[in-house]
Scaffold this motif. Structure first.
Motif, short mmCIF file in Angstrom:
data_model
loop_
_atom_site.label_atom_id
_atom_site.label_comp_id
_atom_site.label_asym_id
_atom_site.label_seq_id
_atom_site.Cartn_x
_atom_site.Cartn_y
_atom_site.Cartn_z
N HIS A 163 10.35 -0.35 0.39
CA HIS A 163 10.65 -0.68 -1.12
C HIS A 163 11.76 0.12 -1.50
O HIS A 163 12.45 -0.21 -2.63
CB HIS A 163 9.23 0.21 -1.72
CG HIS A 163 8.06 -0.22 -1.37
ND1 HIS A 163 6.63 0.39 -1.12
CD2 HIS A 163 7.43 -1.63 -1.36
CE1 HIS A 163 5.89 -0.43 -1.00
NE2 HIS A 163 6.13 -1.60 -1.11
N PRO A 165 1.03 5.66 -0.16
CA PRO A 165 0.37 6.76 0.23
C PRO A 165 0.32 7.64 -0.79
O PRO A 165 0.82 7.45 -1.93
CB PRO A 165 1.21 7.43 1.42
CG PRO A 165 2.23 6.55 1.88
CD PRO A 165 2.36 5.48 0.66
N ASP A 180 1.97 -5.69 5.65
CA ASP A 180 2.10 -4.36 5.03
C ASP A 180 1.28 -3.26 6.08
O ASP A 180 0.54 -2.37 5.55
CB ASP A 180 1.37 -4.09 3.54
CG ASP A 180 2.01 -2.97 2.81
OD1 ASP A 180 3.02 -2.22 3.38
OD2 ASP A 180 1.84 -2.87 1.75
N THR A 181 1.01 -4.00 7.10
CA THR A 181 0.24 -3.00 8.15
C THR A 181 0.74 -3.00 9.62
O THR A 181 -0.11 -2.86 10.71
CB THR A 181 -1.32 -3.61 8.22
OG1 THR A 181 -1.18 -5.10 8.72
CG2 THR A 181 -2.00 -3.75 7.09
N THR A 182 1.90 -3.31 9.87
CA THR A 182 2.70 -2.96 11.06
C THR A 182 2.58 -3.99 11.88
O THR A 182 2.83 -4.09 12.84
CB THR A 182 2.65 -1.91 11.79
OG1 THR A 182 1.93 -0.87 10.48
CG2 THR A 182 3.60 -1.19 12.43
N ARG A 235 7.18 9.62 -0.54
CA ARG A 235 6.13 8.59 -0.04
C ARG A 235 6.76 7.15 -0.30
O ARG A 235 6.01 6.13 0.08
CB ARG A 235 4.86 8.86 -0.88
CG ARG A 235 4.85 8.49 -2.28
CD ARG A 235 3.54 8.62 -2.91
NE ARG A 235 3.66 8.58 -4.55
CZ ARG A 235 2.52 8.45 -5.26
NH1 ARG A 235 1.35 7.89 -4.64
NH2 ARG A 235 2.62 8.15 -6.49
N LYS A 251 -1.28 4.89 4.42
CA LYS A 251 -1.23 4.01 3.28
C LYS A 251 -2.47 3.45 3.05
O LYS A 251 -2.53 3.00 1.85
CB LYS A 251 -0.40 2.71 3.99
CG LYS A 251 1.08 2.96 4.21
CD LYS A 251 1.95 2.16 4.86
CE LYS A 251 1.92 0.77 4.11
NZ LYS A 251 2.74 -0.12 4.99
N PRO A 275 0.29 4.16 8.69
CA PRO A 275 -0.88 3.38 8.33
C PRO A 275 -2.15 3.79 7.77
O PRO A 275 -2.68 3.51 6.78
CB PRO A 275 -1.22 2.59 9.68
CG PRO A 275 -0.01 2.45 10.40
CD PRO A 275 0.64 3.94 10.13
N LEU A 334 8.22 4.06 0.77
CA LEU A 334 8.39 3.28 1.92
C LEU A 334 9.86 2.54 2.20
O LEU A 334 10.55 2.49 0.99
CB LEU A 334 7.61 2.38 2.05
CG LEU A 334 6.08 2.60 2.30
CD1 LEU A 334 4.92 1.50 2.31
CD2 LEU A 334 5.50 3.43 3.31
N THR A 389 6.55 0.50 7.48
CA THR A 389 5.86 1.77 8.26
C THR A 389 7.05 2.83 8.63
O THR A 389 6.82 3.58 9.65
CB THR A 389 5.20 1.15 9.70
OG1 THR A 389 4.37 0.04 9.29
CG2 THR A 389 4.31 2.18 10.35
N MET A 414 0.82 -1.18 0.03
CA MET A 414 -0.11 -0.07 0.14
C MET A 414 0.72 1.19 0.13
O MET A 414 1.71 1.31 0.76
CB MET A 414 -0.88 0.05 1.27
CG MET A 414 -1.86 -1.18 1.14
SD MET A 414 -2.77 -1.21 2.66
CE MET A 414 -1.77 -1.52 3.96
#
Lengths: 271, 176
Positions: free
Chosen positions: B24, A3, B40-42, B19, A42, A39, B21, B60, A1
């Protein structure tokens, strides 16, 4: 995901952050640890135009005793709070609650000021600071404001912080040897609290029992008048309006608040 | 935005979108694929790396947040293939993996844990790895591996605080 795109500024001093906030106000979002903000970004539920990264401002990271209070810089990370000898000695509740936030990786990044400013009623630390009777220090180019935590929150994810203000410090009374406890009920490890209860020195803070962190005032009053722990805890959900969601109904949360208030009070007062 | 980052001891630099991450950046910009992106959500910790020595979840963090800092990934732990890092060697010795997807994150989280607590109890290992999920549920041997890496015998390591009774079922061996 990934942002939505945004502009990014990393000022090298608080003063620079305040200037950016004064100029951009509503369009800017402050990034500290980013473990609540990123989060949301994202998932594209948050799309700030400008990110002001204060995560490296070492001037916001400190713990020091000042008179009968402990002053903690807003940028102090949860890991630093949980491992601080000063916090452990002077405000042991805060160290214990910080240790229950997320997981080690999250605590290496998340900050005390960020957690308070985010104003999530399901977060642990706001209710702990509420039980402690702390103060949030807001700074802008206009000056400083010392806002009691009891007057800081206005609703879910909202507070009295103005768009040009930065949370720079959290002040909590030194509670030393006063009894304390934190009880947090989660369905899975690392989840947000379905309900949490923080107790220190006869004051009771509630997590996730309304749109803001709340004090269990009826319980506190009953205790002050000499009621038993069991009787006082039965009042813990009075004047609350807990959410109903997949984790539980309102009535279930009311029940949990009473049970965990009893347990926390028992630990704090008897143990 | 131009950033510079030391990754596994080597200088890297790129002109990135804010932006982007960190996960990435590591995987796609400089091509180090050991760092996995799981949830992908911590939550799962598969993307755990060390940032200035502390374990963090690279899904994150923005790459720009790590500008001018030092990152260590699984690749950087054992640069010489003939001599595994003690934590990696312990995961191998104790078979601390099943499918292996969580392994780079588990190992990096373990390295971070042992840096802060060189001789953890079994319980401290379990709590120290609470940010890492193994969907094969292979935790038993992972915990043994971390105890071994800390120089303790997993069969006799202290379970936790004295008398707390919180030994995980099935962990202890022998008559217990």
């Amino acid at each position: 995901m990934i942002p939505v795109g945004f502009a990014y500024e990393r000022p090298d001093a608080v003063e620079g952050a305040l200037e950016l906030l004064a100029e951009h106000g509503e369009d800017a979002t402050v990034l500290a640890g980013g473990h609540s903000l990123l989060p949301v970004m994202k998932l594209r539920l948050g799309t700030p135009e400008l990110i002001i990264d204060i995560g490296r401002l070492s001037e916001l990271s400190y713990v020091r005793v000042e008179g009968d209070e402990v002053a903690i810089g807003a940028g102090t990370r949860h890991h630093a709070v949980e491992t601080s000898d000063v916090v452990a000695a002077e405000v042991p509740l805060l160290a214990a609650v910080a240790r229950t936030v997320g997981d080690p990786q999250v605590r290496h990044r998340g900050t005390l000021g960020g957690s308070l400013a985010h104003a999530d009623p399901a977060s642990d630390l706001p209710a702990a600071v509420l039980a402690l009777g702390g103060t949030v220090v807001l700074r802008s180019l206009r000056g400083d404001r010392y806002v009691p935590i009891t007057a800081f929150y206005t609703g879910v994810f909202s507070s009295v912080r103005e768009p040009d203000e930065l949370v720079v410090e959290v002040r909590v009374p030194r509670t030393g040897g006063a009894g304390w406890a934190y009880e947090k009920f989660t369905r899975r490890a690392n989840d947000w609290a379905i309900v949490g209860v923080a107790v220190v020195d006869g004051r009771v803070g509630l997590v996730n029992m309304g749109s803001t962190p709340l004090r269990a005032s009826a319980t506190e009053a009953a205790l002050a008048e000499g009621a038993s722990i069991v009787d006082a805890a039965m009042l813990a959900d009075r004047d609350t309006d807990p959410p109903a969601d997949v984790a539980g109904t309102k009535e279930y949360r009311r029940h949990l608040a009473r049970v965990f208030a009893r347990r926390a009070l028992t630990t704090a007062i008897v143990a | 935005m131009k950033i510079e980052m030391t990754v596994n001891g080597e200088a890297t630099a790129a002109d990135v979108e804010p932006r982007l991450l960190l996960a990435h950046y590591l995987r796609d910009v400089i091509g180090l694929k050991a760092t996995n992106i799981g949830c992908d959500t911590t939550s799962c910790g598969a993307c755990t790396v060390l940032l200035d020595g502390e374990s963090v979840k690279s899904c994150t963090l923005l790459a720009v947040q790590a500008d001018a800092q030092s990152v260590v990934t699984m690749e950087g732990l054992s640069p010489d293939p003939g001599s595994l890092h003690p934590v990696a060697a312990a995961f191998r010795a104790e078979h601390g993996l099943q499918c292996g997807f969580c392994t780079p994150g588990m190992v990096m989280a373990a390295v971070g844990l042992l840096r802060e607590n060189p001789t953890p109890t079994e319980r401290e290992v379990r709590e120290g790895l609470e940010g890492n999920l193994c969907r094969c549920t292979g935790y038993h041997n992972i915990v043994r591996a971390v105890l071994l890496a800390s120089g303790q015998d997993p069969d006799t390591a202290r379970p936790g605080a004295a008398g707390d009774g919180l030994v995980a079922p099935g962990f202890s061996v022998g008559s217990a």
